[in-house]
Motif scaffolding. Sequence first.
Motif, PDB file in Angstrom:
ATOM      1  N   MET A   1      58.264  36.275 -35.803  1.00  0.00           N
ATOM      2  CA  MET A   1      58.871  36.739 -37.040  1.00  0.00           C
ATOM      3  C   MET A   1      59.104  38.242 -36.935  1.00  0.00           C
ATOM      4  O   MET A   1      58.318  38.960 -36.340  1.00  0.00           O
ATOM      5  CB  MET A   1      57.956  36.410 -38.208  1.00  0.00           C
ATOM      6  N   SER A   2      60.150  38.703 -37.505  1.00  0.00           N
ATOM      7  CA  SER A   2      60.534  40.109 -37.451  1.00  0.00           C
ATOM      8  C   SER A   2      59.705  40.950 -38.421  1.00  0.00           C
ATOM      9  O   SER A   2      59.035  40.417 -39.300  1.00  0.00           O
ATOM     10  CB  SER A   2      62.018  40.234 -37.789  1.00  0.00           C
ATOM     11  N   GLN A   3      59.793  42.255 -38.283  1.00  0.00           N
ATOM     12  CA  GLN A   3      59.080  43.185 -39.155  1.00  0.00           C
ATOM     13  C   GLN A   3      60.034  43.838 -40.140  1.00  0.00           C
ATOM     14  O   GLN A   3      61.199  44.096 -39.819  1.00  0.00           O
ATOM     15  CB  GLN A   3      58.405  44.282 -38.343  1.00  0.00           C
ATOM     16  N   GLU A  28      65.489  45.296 -45.031  1.00  0.00           N
ATOM     17  CA  GLU A  28      66.119  45.128 -43.728  1.00  0.00           C
ATOM     18  C   GLU A  28      65.010  44.872 -42.710  1.00  0.00           C
ATOM     19  O   GLU A  28      63.956  45.516 -42.739  1.00  0.00           O
ATOM     20  CB  GLU A  28      66.914  46.371 -43.334  1.00  0.00           C
ATOM     21  N   LEU A  29      65.248  43.917 -41.815  1.00  0.00           N
ATOM     22  CA  LEU A  29      64.263  43.559 -40.804  1.00  0.00           C
ATOM     23  C   LEU A  29      64.630  44.173 -39.461  1.00  0.00           C
ATOM     24  O   LEU A  29      65.796  44.503 -39.208  1.00  0.00           O
ATOM     25  CB  LEU A  29      64.171  42.039 -40.676  1.00  0.00           C
ATOM     26  N   ASN A  33      68.288  41.198 -39.529  1.00  0.00           N
ATOM     27  CA  ASN A  33      68.403  40.290 -40.668  1.00  0.00           C
ATOM     28  C   ASN A  33      67.847  40.953 -41.912  1.00  0.00           C
ATOM     29  O   ASN A  33      67.344  42.078 -41.876  1.00  0.00           O
ATOM     30  CB  ASN A  33      67.652  38.977 -40.374  1.00  0.00           C
ATOM     31  N   PHE A  34      67.934  40.239 -43.039  1.00  0.00           N
ATOM     32  CA  PHE A  34      67.458  40.762 -44.309  1.00  0.00           C
ATOM     33  C   PHE A  34      66.510  39.760 -44.951  1.00  0.00           C
ATOM     34  O   PHE A  34      66.678  38.552 -44.801  1.00  0.00           O
ATOM     35  CB  PHE A  34      68.642  41.025 -45.255  1.00  0.00           C
TER      36      PHE A  34
END
Length: 79
Positions: A1-3, A28-29, A33-34
Amino acid sequence: MSQIIRRLGVAPRYRGSTNGATCPDLFELADGNFAVIGTDATDSLESQLPADAARADYERIVVITRETLIRAKADIPDA
């Protein structure tokens, strides 16, 4: 998963949320992505989706306030 790397727009307290009960937010990641914090409206809106729109079982339809998106507009990248 993104931060999460940054908030788009202003913090909820600057949009009148002082008690934590209504805190829609946009982030915002790191992967571009958002992420959205909003009200889950899947049950009430899914039947109204246009014929060319659909959602996967793991997706939800989320509603944020107009003010949340407008206040974030300047922070949303063009590309």
